[in-house]
Enzyme design. Structure first.
Site, mmCIF file in Angstrom:
data_model
loop_
_atom_site.group_PDB
_atom_site.id
_atom_site.type_symbol
_atom_site.label_atom_id
_atom_site.label_comp_id
_atom_site.label_asym_id
_atom_site.label_seq_id
_atom_site.Cartn_x
_atom_site.Cartn_y
_atom_site.Cartn_z
ATOM 1 N N LYS A 65 56.903 22.841 -41.352
ATOM 2 C CA LYS A 65 57.125 23.109 -39.931
ATOM 3 C C LYS A 65 58.624 23.132 -39.636
ATOM 4 O O LYS A 65 59.403 22.381 -40.240
ATOM 5 C CB LYS A 65 56.422 22.033 -39.099
ATOM 6 C CG LYS A 65 56.340 22.335 -37.607
ATOM 7 C CD LYS A 65 55.513 21.263 -36.903
ATOM 8 C CE LYS A 65 55.450 21.501 -35.397
ATOM 9 N NZ LYS A 65 54.651 20.469 -34.707
ATOM 10 N N SER A 143 51.347 22.007 -31.599
ATOM 11 C CA SER A 143 52.522 22.834 -31.813
ATOM 12 C C SER A 143 52.683 23.305 -33.255
ATOM 13 O O SER A 143 53.558 24.112 -33.557
ATOM 14 C CB SER A 143 53.769 22.037 -31.419
ATOM 15 O OG SER A 143 53.896 20.858 -32.205
ATOM 16 N N SER A 167 49.080 17.747 -32.508
ATOM 17 C CA SER A 167 49.722 19.003 -32.895
ATOM 18 C C SER A 167 49.373 19.478 -34.290
ATOM 19 O O SER A 167 49.722 20.599 -34.651
ATOM 20 C CB SER A 167 51.246 18.869 -32.778
ATOM 21 O OG SER A 167 51.629 18.670 -31.439
#
Length: 497
Positions: A65, A143, A167
């Site tokens: 990420k 996210s 997330s």
């Protein structure tokens, strides 16, 4: 002709990934086929055969990420950090590389991890692979949506994400993959750009629980760089507590491999927003666990309805503090004002130009929460709710919380207590990208934030489709009981939904 070649590539990839473990070349071929449509990997690491390292994960590929430090740009999907490359790699990234895994790129995300739809990225929104034959683009969740979309499209074998309020698990549910949030402190946060430090966890996404477990075993270790990481002594005490539960069968090859495990179904998660398809999956999941030998009983967590507002109060307060460092001097791309020389205006111009609308909204709300009057009216009550939520989990779980006891043995089984709980990961399937804005976007976290508030492990497992879109079920257990969560998930995912 080009369309025909693309279809041939897709069919070849499906056959390769169905019957064998994809090679690194297959991974890069999947990236060339899917990434232009999904926008899951904004930065891709070129394949270098000379960098191969022998280890337990040799031949594995992983994505990181964009808010986790790595050799590629650590942008947090924000123009504030568009040109930033970290001088070091996160502990989790380093451990995977030392184990032989190859990093193939950084994944798209909501800016600074603030969002649940993956549409507030400076790189543009990421998209869901599902439905594979559809023309409408759906949200991959956020996210960590880019990580989930990359795993679903076989662009990598596993991916690292961050989980502050769901997330990792929400994107896993919407993309049809497995998403695991370990207990707080199990995995070092060193190298993770903080959103809310007391809630953040480095999570893992993969297509199977086995890959999750193998990755978790590599990156779960004490780290002197992170003072919130579990110490060796705490890990040892948790292992002793887990091993002292004599009522749980460890015969994984029996007809009822989970015999003795008691699973709770919390009634407070039956919220108004829960769709009929999510309720149906929940019921079928409970029935599957019963067939595997589990005792499924109802439990109550009365403060669950207050968890979501308390979570946003605390998370935004911490975010306003954590993001203060991005001022164009310490960190961030500087945008100097054209005329004024006042330092405060220099900061203001940089932050106005560097942050997106959602990040600025959350910083303002967090700053307000920490003001003198609002602190007593909002922040302190939210901290009290958080403590009540933690106590409720301690009350329903049979294994004691290792942070709250010095015992090294779990007491005799209490008939009113459970070993784990089962509930939906999301209220519904993924919405069409761009169709779910405003306050409704915040409600997406209602099923996931409790685990972060209590610091307990939780995993989302795919459990069926609704009109071609995946749905996931969530399993959570006592703080430190990560192995039981992974064990239940492995058996649940092996059963047809």
């Amino acid at each position: 002709m080009q369309l025909l070649l693309t279809r041939i590539k897709l069919n070849r990839l499906r056959l390769v990934c169905r019957y064998s473990t994809p090679s690194l070349n297959d991974t890069y071929e999947a990236i060339s086929v899917h990434n232009p449509r999904l926008n899951a990997l904004p930065h891709i690491h070129p394949l270098d055969p000379t960098q191969e390292v022998n280890g337990p994960l040799s031949g594995w590929s992983f994505a990181v990420k964009s808010n986790i430090a790595s050799p590629l740009p650590t942008t947090c999907a924000s123009s504030m950090l568009s040109s930033y490359t970290s001088p070091f790699s996160a502990t989790a990234v380093t451990k995977l590389e030392h184990a032989g895994a190859r990093m193939i790129g950084t994944s798209n995300m909501d800016e600074f991890g603030m969002g649940s739809l993956n549409q507030s990225s400076v790189h543009g929104p990421a998209h869901n692979l599902h439905p594979e034959n559809g023309n409408v683009l759906h949200s991959p969740g956020g996210s960590s949506g880019g990580s989930a979309a990359a795993v679903a499209a076989r662009m990598c074998r596993v991916a690292l994400g961050s989980d502050t309020g769901g997330s990792v698990r929400l994107p896993a549910s919407w993309c049809g993959v497995v998403g695991f949030k370990p207990s707080y402190g199990r995995v070092s946060r060193y190298g993770l750009v903080s959103y809310a430090s007391s809630l953040d966890s480095v999570g893992i996404l993969a297509r199977s629980t086995r890959d999750i477990r193998d990755t978790f075993n590599i990156i779960s270790a004490p780290d002197p760089h992170d003072m919130t990481c579990m110490s060796k002594s705490l890990r040892s005490r948790i292992d002793t507590l887990c091993a002292s539960r004599e009522w749980i069968s460890h015969n994984t090859f029996a007809s009822e491999p989970l015999k003795g495990v008691r699973v709770g179904v919390p009634s407070e998660f039956w919220v108004d927003e829960l769709s009929p398809s999510a309720i149906d999956a929940w019921k079928r999941g409970a029935a599957k666990l019963e067939s595997l030998g589990c005792d499924v009983i109802p439990v109550s967590l009365p403060h669950t309805p207050h968890t979501l507002p308390a979570y946003y109060t605390l998370a935004l307060a911490e975010a306003s503090s954590n993001l203060a460092r991005f001022d164009g001097i310490r960190f961030g791309t500087r945008h100097p004002p054209t005329q004024s020389t006042r330092a405060s205006l220099k900061y203001a111009q940089t932050r106005t130009m560097g942050f997106g609308d959602e990040v600025k909204r959350r910083i303002l709300l967090g700053t307000f929460v920490m003001s003198a009057r609002a602190y007593e009216n909002y922040y302190l009550p939210s901290q009290r709710i958080r403590r009540l939520v933690q106590r409720e989990f301690n009350r329903i779980f049979a294994m004691p919380n290792a942070l709250c006891t010095t015992n090294t043995k779990t007491d005799a089984r209490n008939v009113d207590k459970v070993d784990a709980i089962l509930f939906p990961t999301a209220t519904d399937t993924a919405p069409v990208q761009g169709s779910n804005n405003g306050l409704s976007a915040y409600v997406n976290d209602v099923m996931t934030v409790s685990a972060n508030m209590a610091g307990i492990p939780a995993i989302s497992v795919p459990f069926g489709l609704c009109e071609g879109m995946p749905l996931g079920l969530q399993i959570a257990a006592q703080y430190g009981d990560d192995d039981l969560v992974l064990r239940i998930a492995r058996h649940l995912e092996s059963q047809p939904a």
